[in-house]
Write an enzyme that holds these catalytic residues in place. Structure first.
Site, mmCIF file in Angstrom:
data_model
loop_
_atom_site.group_PDB
_atom_site.id
_atom_site.type_symbol
_atom_site.label_atom_id
_atom_site.label_comp_id
_atom_site.label_asym_id
_atom_site.label_seq_id
_atom_site.Cartn_x
_atom_site.Cartn_y
_atom_site.Cartn_z
ATOM 1 N N HIS A 6 44.521 33.841 39.684
ATOM 2 C CA HIS A 6 44.307 35.298 39.800
ATOM 3 C C HIS A 6 42.809 35.631 39.775
ATOM 4 O O HIS A 6 41.974 34.752 39.955
ATOM 5 C CB HIS A 6 45.121 36.030 38.724
ATOM 6 N N GLU A 44 46.107 37.460 32.055
ATOM 7 C CA GLU A 44 46.152 36.067 32.491
ATOM 8 C C GLU A 44 44.857 35.666 33.188
ATOM 9 O O GLU A 44 44.356 34.563 32.989
ATOM 10 C CB GLU A 44 47.361 35.854 33.408
ATOM 11 N N HIS A 99 47.190 28.580 34.879
ATOM 12 C CA HIS A 99 47.943 29.830 34.798
ATOM 13 C C HIS A 99 48.589 29.940 33.425
ATOM 14 O O HIS A 99 48.615 28.982 32.648
ATOM 15 C CB HIS A 99 49.062 29.850 35.860
ATOM 16 N N GLU A 175 51.135 25.841 33.916
ATOM 17 C CA GLU A 175 51.515 27.102 33.266
ATOM 18 C C GLU A 175 51.417 26.815 31.773
ATOM 19 O O GLU A 175 52.286 26.154 31.198
ATOM 20 C CB GLU A 175 52.940 27.513 33.645
HETATM 21 ZN ZN LIG Z 1 49.554 33.007 37.226
#
Ligand SMILES: [Zn+2]
Length: 210
Positions: A6, A44, A99, A175
């Site tokens: 992001h 995030e 992430h 993640e």
């Molecule tokens: Zn993400």
């Protein structure tokens, strides 16, 4: 190459990040997304940027040359296809996207590492799986819990992640945890917690690079 997921400007540029781009396997996906956040509002993109700098510093100290897919946490994108291209063009020996997840399922927590499957090229096969396992093993060694709700034993085979599909280098997507889980959010948002993730990920990369 480290790819912090992001970006800080994504939310204020919907037209740019919603533009469809190639995502591999003949599919398209939005350029990028805004990502998730903790219930306390820690985003995030801020987490992945902070974490990427920590991993970069640890790897640089060990003599590894590191490039990032974005220069700061203020811009827009880059799109997922461009992120993959940066890794491909650099000839990176390993690509790690960073992430954190945002599941609202009760009790959902833990990390998982996604890799492209079925593999679309040689790098996506055994090398990517070896990278995924190496990072997974070091995260487990650091006492981090594997996901209770995605994948198996901290690994997740995916055919729908554009950055992984389009990579011609060994690539994985970590993640780190579930930002919507209160206990895990506290870890993800703290400096000590991020350093713990960073050390585990850096060790996993170093183990893979040998
Ligand atoms: Zn993400």
């Amino acid at each position: 190459m480290l790819d912090p997921g992001h970006n800080g400007g994504n939310a204020s540029h919907p037209a740019e990040i919603n533009r469809l781009v190639p995502a591999g396997r003949g599919k398209s996906k939005p350029c990028n997304t805004t990502g998730t956040a903790t219930n306390g509002g820690y985003s995030e993109h801020e987490f992945t940027w902070d974490l990427a700098l920590r991993v970069r510093d640890l790897l640089t100290q060990r003599g590894v040359q590191v490039i990032l897919t974005r220069p700061d946490d203020k811009g827009v994108g880059p799109c997922v296809d461009r992120r993959a291209a940066i890794g491909n063009e650099s000839g990176a020996d390993a690509v790690v996207s960073l992430h954190a997840d945002g599941s609202t399922a009760a009790g959902a927590h833990g990390f998982h590492i996604a890799y492209s499957a079925p593999p679309l090229n040689e790098a996506q096969g055994e090398p990517a799986l070896r990278l995924a396992r190496s990072v997974r093993d070091d995260m487990v060694k650091a006492g981090l819990a594997t996901s209770t709700y995605i994948g198996s034993q901290g690994l997740s085979a995916r055919d729908d992640l554009g950055g992984l599909n389009l990579s011609t280098r060994p690539a994985v997507l970590v993640e780190c945890g579930n930002m919507r889980d209160a206990t895990e959010a506290a870890l993800l948002a703290s400096a000590a917690g991020k350093q713990r993730y960073a050390e585990a990920i850096a060790n996993g990369v170093l183990g893979y690079l040998g």
